[in-house]
Design a protein around this motif. Structure first.
Motif, mmCIF file in Angstrom:
data_model
loop_
_atom_site.group_PDB
_atom_site.id
_atom_site.type_symbol
_atom_site.label_atom_id
_atom_site.label_comp_id
_atom_site.label_asym_id
_atom_site.label_seq_id
_atom_site.Cartn_x
_atom_site.Cartn_y
_atom_site.Cartn_z
ATOM 1 N N GLU A 25 1.116 10.204 -3.941
ATOM 2 C CA GLU A 25 0.555 10.397 -2.620
ATOM 3 C C GLU A 25 1.677 10.441 -1.342
ATOM 4 O O GLU A 25 1.258 10.852 -0.493
ATOM 5 N N LEU A 26 2.550 9.927 -1.738
ATOM 6 C CA LEU A 26 3.815 9.777 -0.916
ATOM 7 C C LEU A 26 5.008 10.064 -1.765
ATOM 8 O O LEU A 26 5.205 9.775 -2.786
ATOM 9 N N ARG A 70 2.187 1.660 -3.452
ATOM 10 C CA ARG A 70 0.994 2.104 -4.431
ATOM 11 C C ARG A 70 0.800 3.717 -4.188
ATOM 12 O O ARG A 70 0.556 4.366 -5.102
ATOM 13 N N ALA A 71 0.707 3.938 -2.744
ATOM 14 C CA ALA A 71 0.653 5.577 -2.689
ATOM 15 C C ALA A 71 1.668 6.404 -3.174
ATOM 16 O O ALA A 71 1.471 7.313 -3.867
ATOM 17 N N TYR A 72 3.055 5.724 -3.140
ATOM 18 C CA TYR A 72 4.169 6.538 -3.861
ATOM 19 C C TYR A 72 3.964 6.673 -5.440
ATOM 20 O O TYR A 72 4.057 7.556 -5.758
ATOM 21 N N LEU A 93 0.943 -1.418 0.062
ATOM 22 C CA LEU A 93 0.043 0.008 -0.025
ATOM 23 C C LEU A 93 1.021 1.335 0.071
ATOM 24 O O LEU A 93 0.354 2.355 -0.703
ATOM 25 N N ASN A 94 1.893 0.998 0.700
ATOM 26 C CA ASN A 94 2.866 2.379 0.889
ATOM 27 C C ASN A 94 3.787 2.548 -0.465
ATOM 28 O O ASN A 94 3.415 3.872 -1.208
#
Length: 155
Positions: A78-79, A72-74, A69-70
């Motif tokens: 989003e990150l 995917r956010a990157y 998930l981290n």
């Protein structure tokens, strides 16, 4: 052999789908209601073995899902890379279960646990490859100084 491929959104998305399916399978398999009669051996030890392995397995899969998930956010923006490097590390693998306790689990559960371990090992390899991109390498200036120093010493 060349360098391994970099982590891409397609790889992360495919692994995320696999992780969701495996986590759901683990949740269903370790649902304790009605499962204890399938466990062989001493009932008290079997309950403990089943509970411990359920906790290890679900924790393993939740760590893998959080890592995915981290990433995917990157990839979704989003990150930042800094945030991902700081907060997106994969925790160390859960300790292995005791062989005699593991043997008390039914074979389908043993197979599921082994599949989650293999999946986590895949994520660990990806994490190590991704983290190795950030290991400090001597700056070009330092390497040039070193070469100049060696050249002057050889005169």
């Amino acid at each position: 052999m060349g360098e391994p491929a970099d982590i891409s959104p397609a790889i992360v998305d495919a692994l995320y789908g696999d992780a969701l399916a495996l986590a759901d399978e683990a949740r269903a398999a370790f649902d304790l209601s009605g499962r204890l009669d399938m466990v062989s051996g001493d009932a008290q030890v079997a309950r403990i073995a089943l509970s411990c392995e359920a906790l290890r397995t679900t924790t393993r899969m939740m760590h893998a899902l959080a890592w995915l998930l981290n990433h995917r956010a990157y990839f979704a923006g989003e990150l930042s890379e800094f945030q991902l490097r700081r907060h997106g590390r994969l925790p160390p693998a859960q300790p292995e279960s005791e062989p005699e306790h593991f043997a008390l689990l039914p074979l389908p559960l043993q197979d599921l646990v082994l599949r989650t371990r293999r999946f986590y090992a895949r994520i660990e390899r990806l994490d190590q490859a991704w983290q190795s991109r950030f290991t400090m390498q001597p700056a070009a200036v330092h390497r040039l100084r070193q070469r100049l120093g060696q050249a002057v010493q050889s005169l």
